[in-house]
Write a protein that holds these residues in place. Structure first.
Motif, PDB file in Angstrom:
ATOM      1  N   ALA A   9      44.614  11.526 -48.450  1.00 28.75           N
ATOM      2  CA  ALA A   9      43.900  10.331 -48.108  1.00 28.75           C
ATOM      3  C   ALA A   9      45.145   9.266 -47.746  1.00 28.75           C
ATOM      4  O   ALA A   9      44.854   8.499 -46.849  1.00 28.75           O
ATOM      5  CB  ALA A   9      42.923   9.710 -49.297  1.00 28.75           C
ATOM      6  N   GLN A  10      46.084   9.394 -48.605  1.00 28.32           N
ATOM      7  CA  GLN A  10      47.194   8.273 -48.340  1.00 28.32           C
ATOM      8  C   GLN A  10      47.740   8.797 -46.749  1.00 28.32           C
ATOM      9  O   GLN A  10      48.252   7.698 -46.195  1.00 28.32           O
ATOM     10  CB  GLN A  10      48.282   8.450 -49.429  1.00 28.32           C
ATOM     11  CG  GLN A  10      48.117   8.048 -50.577  1.00 28.32           C
ATOM     12  CD  GLN A  10      49.118   8.043 -51.679  1.00 28.32           C
ATOM     13  OE1 GLN A  10      50.184   7.865 -51.421  1.00 28.32           O
ATOM     14  NE2 GLN A  10      48.878   9.120 -52.570  1.00 28.32           N
ATOM     15  N   GLU A  33      48.439   7.104 -41.171  1.00 24.53           N
ATOM     16  CA  GLU A  33      48.243   7.335 -39.847  1.00 24.53           C
ATOM     17  C   GLU A  33      47.612   6.202 -38.958  1.00 24.53           C
ATOM     18  O   GLU A  33      47.845   5.808 -37.866  1.00 24.53           O
ATOM     19  CB  GLU A  33      47.744   8.830 -39.636  1.00 24.53           C
ATOM     20  CG  GLU A  33      48.704   9.844 -40.107  1.00 24.53           C
ATOM     21  CD  GLU A  33      48.202  11.184 -39.888  1.00 24.53           C
ATOM     22  OE1 GLU A  33      46.678  11.449 -40.077  1.00 24.53           O
ATOM     23  OE2 GLU A  33      48.801  12.101 -40.033  1.00 24.53           O
ATOM     24  N   SER A  34      46.526   5.842 -39.975  1.00 24.74           N
ATOM     25  CA  SER A  34      45.688   4.925 -39.157  1.00 24.74           C
ATOM     26  C   SER A  34      46.071   3.296 -39.447  1.00 24.74           C
ATOM     27  O   SER A  34      45.685   2.496 -38.490  1.00 24.74           O
ATOM     28  CB  SER A  34      44.252   4.951 -39.747  1.00 24.74           C
ATOM     29  OG  SER A  34      44.274   4.681 -41.202  1.00 24.74           O
ATOM     30  N   GLN A  35      46.929   3.150 -40.604  1.00 30.38           N
ATOM     31  CA  GLN A  35      47.414   1.933 -40.819  1.00 30.38           C
ATOM     32  C   GLN A  35      48.930   1.934 -41.195  1.00 30.38           C
ATOM     33  O   GLN A  35      49.249   1.546 -42.383  1.00 30.38           O
ATOM     34  CB  GLN A  35      46.332   1.199 -42.030  1.00 30.38           C
ATOM     35  CG  GLN A  35      45.055   0.800 -41.459  1.00 30.38           C
ATOM     36  CD  GLN A  35      44.373   0.208 -42.519  1.00 30.38           C
ATOM     37  OE1 GLN A  35      44.335   0.509 -43.633  1.00 30.38           O
ATOM     38  NE2 GLN A  35      43.625  -0.987 -42.064  1.00 30.38           N
ATOM     39  N   ALA A  36      49.716   2.223 -40.441  1.00 30.22           N
ATOM     40  CA  ALA A  36      51.283   2.330 -40.779  1.00 30.22           C
ATOM     41  C   ALA A  36      51.596   1.163 -41.658  1.00 30.22           C
ATOM     42  O   ALA A  36      52.406   1.247 -42.393  1.00 30.22           O
ATOM     43  CB  ALA A  36      51.672   2.883 -39.593  1.00 30.22           C
TER      44      ALA A  36
END
Length: 138
Positions: free
Chosen positions: A68-69, A74-77
């Motif tokens: 999940a991390q 990947e979506s919110q670097a």
């Protein structure tokens, strides 16, 4: 309770599950992020302690497993980079950091495994956690 005896079972079974993999290192943390136990297989590099701890520390501090991390990174670097600063670089958002939950879903701690691919590390951690009678969240 996630104490020393359960930690020993988790480590032994995670190492057993990883017997066909590259040499693994396994750490078990309590719900506060403190080390309960650590062990590394013969041949595992000495720097693996810090990697295993960072995987587990991120899981327990953020309340989410390494998979999940990684998805979050990947979506919110920018968010995960900021969290890395908050936690002074002590988190590693990849599979292999697995939450340990009790039967009611409460977080008891986390396990960090490193040495093989991150997905294989997570599978070894899950095997150890299950053997100790807990539920893992990768």
């Amino acid at each position: 309770m996630l104490g020393i005896e359960a930690a020993r079972v988790i480590i032994a079974e995670a190492l057993k599950a990883g017997a066909g993999m590259k040499p693994l290192s396994v750490v078990v943390l309590d719900a506060g992020g403190h080390v309960i136990a650590f062990e590394r297989s013969d041949g595992a590099s000495p720097g693996r302690f810090d990697i295993a701890r960072a995987k587990a520390y991120g899981a327990v501090m953020l309340g989410m497993g390494g998979k999940a991390q990684m998805a979050r990174a990947e979506s919110q670097a920018y968010f995960m980079a900021a969290l890395s600063s908050v936690y002074e670089g002590k988190i590693l958002p990849v599979p292999g950091g697995v939450l340990v939950r009790d039967g009611d879903g409460g977080i008891l701690g986390a396990v960090g495994v490193t040495g093989d691919t991150s997905d294989n590390d997570a599978e070894a951690a899950l095997a150890g956690i299950a053997a100790a009678g807990f539920r893992g969240e990768a």
